[in-house]
Design a protein around this motif. Structure first.
Motif, short mmCIF file in Angstrom:
data_model
loop_
_atom_site.label_atom_id
_atom_site.label_comp_id
_atom_site.label_asym_id
_atom_site.label_seq_id
_atom_site.Cartn_x
_atom_site.Cartn_y
_atom_site.Cartn_z
N ILE A 106 7.18 -4.05 12.72
CA ILE A 106 7.04 -3.10 11.62
C ILE A 106 6.25 -3.76 10.51
O ILE A 106 6.68 -4.77 9.93
N LEU A 107 5.08 -3.22 10.21
CA LEU A 107 4.23 -3.74 9.16
C LEU A 107 4.59 -3.09 7.83
O LEU A 107 4.79 -1.87 7.76
N GLY A 108 4.68 -3.90 6.78
CA GLY A 108 4.94 -3.38 5.44
C GLY A 108 3.88 -3.86 4.47
O GLY A 108 3.50 -5.04 4.48
N VAL A 109 3.40 -2.95 3.62
CA VAL A 109 2.37 -3.27 2.63
C VAL A 109 2.84 -2.78 1.26
O VAL A 109 3.22 -1.61 1.11
N VAL A 110 2.81 -3.68 0.28
CA VAL A 110 3.05 -3.32 -1.12
C VAL A 110 1.74 -3.53 -1.86
O VAL A 110 1.39 -4.66 -2.21
N PRO A 111 0.96 -2.46 -2.09
CA PRO A 111 -0.34 -2.63 -2.72
C PRO A 111 -0.21 -2.79 -4.24
O PRO A 111 0.81 -2.42 -4.85
N THR A 112 -1.24 -3.34 -4.84
CA THR A 112 -1.35 -3.33 -6.29
C THR A 112 -1.58 -1.90 -6.75
O THR A 112 -2.33 -1.16 -6.11
N PRO A 113 -0.93 -1.44 -7.83
CA PRO A 113 -1.17 -0.08 -8.29
C PRO A 113 -2.67 0.19 -8.52
O PRO A 113 -3.38 -0.65 -9.09
N TYR A 114 -3.10 1.35 -8.03
CA TYR A 114 -4.50 1.75 -8.12
C TYR A 114 -4.65 2.78 -9.24
O TYR A 114 -3.92 3.78 -9.26
N TYR A 115 -5.61 2.55 -10.12
CA TYR A 115 -5.83 3.50 -11.21
C TYR A 115 -6.78 4.60 -10.75
O TYR A 115 -7.92 4.33 -10.37
N GLU A 116 -6.30 5.83 -10.77
CA GLU A 116 -7.11 7.00 -10.42
C GLU A 116 -7.59 7.65 -11.72
O GLU A 116 -6.84 8.35 -12.40
N GLY A 117 -8.85 7.38 -12.05
CA GLY A 117 -9.38 7.82 -13.33
C GLY A 117 -9.42 9.33 -13.50
O GLY A 117 -9.22 9.85 -14.60
N SER A 118 -9.68 10.06 -12.40
CA SER A 118 -9.78 11.51 -12.51
C SER A 118 -8.45 12.15 -12.86
O SER A 118 -8.39 13.27 -13.39
N GLU A 119 -7.34 11.44 -12.57
CA GLU A 119 -6.00 11.95 -12.86
C GLU A 119 -5.33 11.19 -14.00
O GLU A 119 -4.26 11.59 -14.48
N ASP A 120 -5.95 10.06 -14.41
CA ASP A 120 -5.41 9.20 -15.46
C ASP A 120 -4.00 8.74 -15.11
O ASP A 120 -3.10 8.72 -15.96
N ILE A 121 -3.79 8.36 -13.85
CA ILE A 121 -2.51 7.83 -13.41
C ILE A 121 -2.75 6.65 -12.47
O ILE A 121 -3.86 6.44 -11.96
N TYR A 122 -1.69 5.89 -12.25
CA TYR A 122 -1.69 4.84 -11.24
C TYR A 122 -0.97 5.35 -9.99
O TYR A 122 -0.03 6.14 -10.08
N ILE A 123 -1.44 4.89 -8.84
CA ILE A 123 -0.85 5.24 -7.55
C ILE A 123 -0.50 3.94 -6.82
O ILE A 123 -1.33 3.03 -6.72
N GLN A 124 0.71 3.86 -6.32
CA GLN A 124 1.14 2.70 -5.52
C GLN A 124 1.84 3.22 -4.27
O GLN A 124 2.89 3.85 -4.36
N GLN A 125 1.24 2.97 -3.11
CA GLN A 125 1.75 3.52 -1.87
C GLN A 125 2.36 2.42 -0.99
O GLN A 125 1.64 1.62 -0.40
N PHE A 126 3.69 2.41 -0.93
CA PHE A 126 4.40 1.49 -0.04
C PHE A 126 4.23 2.00 1.39
O PHE A 126 4.68 3.10 1.72
N THR A 127 3.57 1.19 2.22
CA THR A 127 3.06 1.69 3.50
C THR A 127 3.66 0.94 4.67
O THR A 127 3.81 -0.29 4.63
N LYS A 128 3.99 1.72 5.72
CA LYS A 128 4.53 1.14 6.95
C LYS A 128 3.72 1.64 8.14
O LYS A 128 3.34 2.81 8.20
N SER A 129 3.46 0.75 9.09
CA SER A 129 2.93 1.15 10.39
C SER A 129 3.63 0.30 11.44
O SER A 129 4.31 -0.67 11.12
N PHE A 130 3.42 0.66 12.72
CA PHE A 130 4.27 0.14 13.78
C PHE A 130 3.45 -0.27 14.99
O PHE A 130 2.45 0.37 15.32
N LEU A 131 3.93 -1.31 15.66
CA LEU A 131 3.35 -1.73 16.93
C LEU A 131 4.48 -2.18 17.84
O LEU A 131 5.46 -2.78 17.37
N ASN A 132 4.36 -1.88 19.12
CA ASN A 132 5.36 -2.30 20.09
C ASN A 132 4.70 -3.08 21.21
O ASN A 132 3.61 -2.75 21.66
N LYS A 133 5.37 -4.13 21.65
CA LYS A 133 4.92 -4.88 22.82
C LYS A 133 5.96 -4.74 23.93
O LYS A 133 7.16 -4.95 23.71
N GLY A 134 5.48 -4.38 25.11
CA GLY A 134 6.31 -4.37 26.30
C GLY A 134 7.20 -3.16 26.47
O GLY A 134 7.99 -3.11 27.42
#
Length: 262
Positions: A106-134
């Motif tokens: 199970i992969l986990g990513v905690v990105p640095t908050p991204y500033y979206e200028g068109s919305e004048d907000i920050y976005i931070q997406q805690f992300t998971k993806s998966f891989l299986n062997k066997g």
């Protein structure tokens, strides 16, 4: 629902149709392996369903994988790359995932908050993806303890196209009733060798973003119509709502892989 509201407001003021969603990718290209490998994982911030604009990202705060309950840091292998999509080139990152033993990674990513200028907000997406062997299940439905996350209720590495996928949205470990989930298909997969976009396999849906709403237990279900990579983003469900004096949308993102039944 905060981020979608900001998006609609910005689009209305600009007199344009709202764009499809920002999605953080943790992309391996493969979800099932039979032999050991060292896989590159591409960390790209993109509009995947419309094969659209890619965003520059800062170095992630944390990148790791969990195997059989043990957490392994991947930050030492972080390498900056340039990802070139259909519309532009953008700063992205790559890590290497060492796949050795059978089981779920199970992969986990905690990105640095991204500033979206068109919305004048920050976005931070805690992300998971998966891989299986066997083909051996060893914990794909275990939560990672992220501030916000989606826990899969179907095995995420071999969903059958035409069946359904369900997930539970958590914030600080508690289910989020009524969470809004944006859903996107990875219409053009990244080429992991060249860091460019490959052939387009689908176009954006008419009518804007595909949206589901979680029930009182934080559970949502989506009928998966097509083989490929599908992303789910629960918007604004994280505990923090402000960053550097501006609104912050902490989203929970999960990626799954669907296959046609032969």
């Amino acid at each position: 629902m905060r981020r979608l509201t900001f998006s609609l407001l910005a689009a209305t003021l600009a007199g344009v149709t709202p764009a499809l969603a920002h999605f953080q990718l943790a992309y391996t290209g493969q979800a099932n392996l039979e032999a050991p490998a060292r896989l590159p994982v591409k960390l790209i911030f993109w509009h995947p369903m419309e094969n659209g604009h890619a965003m520059d990202i800062g170095q992630p705060e944390d990148v790791f994988y969990v195997f059989k309950g043990e957490r392994h840091d991947l930050s030492e292998s972080l390498t900056p790359i340039t990802f070139t999509g259909a519309q532009n080139a953008a700063q992205a990152y790559e890590v290497t995932l060492p796949v050795k033993r059978n089981g779920d990674y199970i992969l986990g990513v905690v990105p640095t908050p991204y500033y979206e200028g068109s919305e004048d907000i920050y976005i931070q997406q805690f992300t998971k993806s998966f891989l299986n062997k066997g083909g051996i299940p060893t914990g794909w439905n275990d939560p990672l303890g992220l501030p916000a996350e989606i826990v899969p209720l179907n095995k995420p590495t071999n969903v059958i196209a035409g069946s359904t996928f369900s997930g539970r949205v958590l914030s600080a470990g508690a289910p989020v009733a009524g969470a809004e989930i944006e859903i996107e298909y990875l219409a053009a997969e990244p080429d992991t060798q060249t860091n460019t976009v490959s052939a387009v396999a689908a176009g954006p849906m008419p009518g804007g973003a595909i949206v589901a709403i979680a029930d009182e237990n934080g559970v949502f279900t989506f009928g998966v119509p097509k083989a490929g990579h599908w992303g789910f983003a629960a918007l604004g469900v994280g505990p923090d709502t402000e960053h550097e004096g501006k609104a912050l949308s902490q989203d929970a993102v999960i990626w799954i892989k669907a296959y046609d039944l032969n």
